[in-house]
Scaffold this active site. Structure first.
Site, PDB file in Angstrom:
ATOM      1  N   ARG A 167       0.817  -1.288  -0.134  1.00 21.60           N
ATOM      2  CA  ARG A 167      -0.152   0.224   0.081  1.00 21.60           C
ATOM      3  C   ARG A 167       1.080   1.352  -0.177  1.00 21.60           C
ATOM      4  NH1 ARG A 167      -3.153   2.602   4.569  1.00 21.60           N
ATOM      5  NH2 ARG A 167      -5.074   3.663   3.663  1.00 21.60           N
ATOM      6  N   PHE A 172       1.731  10.669   1.737  1.00 27.64           N
ATOM      7  CA  PHE A 172       1.293  10.118   2.944  1.00 27.64           C
ATOM      8  C   PHE A 172       2.227   8.943   3.615  1.00 27.64           C
ATOM      9  CE2 PHE A 172      -2.357   7.586   4.904  1.00 27.64           C
ATOM     10  CZ  PHE A 172      -2.078   8.153   6.261  1.00 27.64           C
ATOM     11  N   GLN A 175       3.597   1.440   2.836  1.00 26.94           N
ATOM     12  CA  GLN A 175       3.015   0.301   4.032  1.00 26.94           C
ATOM     13  C   GLN A 175       3.544  -0.875   3.566  1.00 26.94           C
ATOM     14  OE1 GLN A 175      -0.994   0.624   5.598  1.00 26.94           O
ATOM     15  NE2 GLN A 175      -0.832  -1.443   6.309  1.00 26.94           N
ATOM     16  N   ASN A 214      -2.075  -0.541  12.130  1.00 27.36           N
ATOM     17  CA  ASN A 214      -2.767  -1.490  13.023  1.00 27.36           C
ATOM     18  C   ASN A 214      -4.027  -1.613  12.386  1.00 27.36           C
ATOM     19  OD1 ASN A 214      -3.929   0.578  13.977  1.00 27.36           O
ATOM     20  ND2 ASN A 214      -2.461   0.834  15.544  1.00 27.36           N
ATOM     21  N   PHE A 225       4.492   1.073   8.749  1.00 28.19           N
ATOM     22  CA  PHE A 225       4.461   2.048   7.673  1.00 28.19           C
ATOM     23  C   PHE A 225       5.403   3.158   7.627  1.00 28.19           C
ATOM     24  CE2 PHE A 225       1.334   3.760  10.776  1.00 28.19           C
ATOM     25  CZ  PHE A 225       1.762   5.215  10.486  1.00 28.19           C
ATOM     26  N   LEU A 234      -2.148  10.868  13.107  1.00 29.00           N
ATOM     27  CA  LEU A 234      -1.901   9.351  13.484  1.00 29.00           C
ATOM     28  C   LEU A 234      -1.270   9.425  15.066  1.00 29.00           C
ATOM     29  CD1 LEU A 234      -0.485   8.049  10.272  1.00 29.00           C
ATOM     30  CD2 LEU A 234      -2.878   8.064  10.935  1.00 29.00           C
ATOM     31  N   HIS A 238      -0.940   5.249  16.502  1.00 31.78           N
ATOM     32  CA  HIS A 238       0.002   4.003  15.927  1.00 31.78           C
ATOM     33  C   HIS A 238       1.467   4.600  16.887  1.00 31.78           C
ATOM     34  CE1 HIS A 238      -2.451   3.028  12.359  1.00 31.78           C
ATOM     35  NE2 HIS A 238      -2.748   4.251  12.607  1.00 31.78           N
TER      36      HIS A 238
END
Length: 284
Positions: A167, A172, A175, A214, A225, A234, A238
């Site tokens: 991903r 951004f 991942q 997660n 990531f 975030l 995370h």
């Protein structure tokens, strides 16, 4: 920047359109005020009268309203532009990463390769070196280090070697870490299928920050990531456990193969990985 500019231009155009419509309505109301038949339909009747001074006042008021709307649109666009500029500063197009936010206790490496089309040969992109914060989040770091070295869990080979970045969303994050299903639905930790959030002391301060992926609180496994920009939304959700200390240009190359949906434009693989020994130990 493009979004901010488009938004500002859009608001200015809307404001100008409002001014023209309002001015037209004012002219119609003045004309209608002189006609008894049209008087009940003049929605701006309370702002007009039969004398010229009132007409002038009405027109000036409408112009002021329109100018305030235009100024507001330009102001909002400027604020958004400045905020976007801050984000772009964090993006660091020169390939550098954010400064470490804690003492680095150990380092691991990823050698990354890409395959642009099925069955085509893999092309090496380079090495990414990640510094880890073992004093702040020792349990999370131990999990990551062990999976970088490779291990066996319940008779199954477990580790990042051969896994993919499944991903990738430009500006951004990228991942990876799903070494069982390779699509973001798998992976496991050395403590079991999942383990709890260790703490949220460290923040997502900029590009290069590495954090646990997660599916909610206390659902850490093996997926992680690497941030491509500052992601404060975030924080507290995370667990941050390290940062890129070398090879951020490789992260950028991987990032460039992403899409808005997150689906990579090709296959990006961790061809090799492990723990880096200190230079003093290597010289011995």
């Amino acid at each position: 920047l493009v979004l901010a500019t488009k938004l500002s231009i859009s608001m200015m155009i809307s404001s100008i359109a409002f001014f023209r419509a309002a001015k037209s309505a004012s002219i119609r109301s003045v004309r209608n005020a002189a006609s008894p038949q049209a008087a009940p339909r003049t929605s701006l009747r309370s702002f007009t009268s039969k004398n010229d001074s009132s007409k002038s006042s009405s027109s000036a008021m409408l112009q002021n309203i329109a100018m305030f709307a235009i100024a507001g649109g330009m102001g909002y666009g400027a604020i958004t532009l400045f905020n976007s500029s801050d984000d772009e500063d964090s993006f660091n197009n020169d390939g550098t990463a954010a400064q470490p936010s804690a003492e680095i206790t150990s380092k691991v490496f990823f050698d990354i390769s890409k395959q642009t089309t099925p069955n085509s040969p893999y092309q090496p992109l380079g090495r990414v070196v990640i510094g880890l914060y073992g004093d702040v989040v020792p349990k999370t770091v131990q999990n990551f280090e062990t999976l970088c070295e490779g291990t066996t869990i319940n008779g199954q080979v477990a580790g990042y070697r051969g896994s993919t970045f499944h991903r990738i969303i430009p500006n951004f994050m990228i991942q990876g870490g799903d070494f069982t299903r390779f699509d973001g639905t798998g992976g496991m930790s050395i403590y079991g299928h999942k383990f709890a959030d260790e703490n949220f002391q460290l923040k997502h301060t900029g590009p290069g920050v590495i954090s646990m992926a997660n599916s909610g609180r206390n659902t850490n496994g093996s997926q992680f990531f690497i941030c491509a920009t500052k992601t404060p939304h975030l924080d507290g959700r995370h667990v941050v456990f390290g940062t890129v200390v070398d090879g951020m240009e490789v992260v950028r190359e991987v990032e460039s193969m992403g899409s808005r949906s997150g689906r990579p434009q090709g296959r990006i693989v961790i061809s090799d990985c492990g723990i880096l020994k200190e230079e003093t130990e290597e010289s011995e």
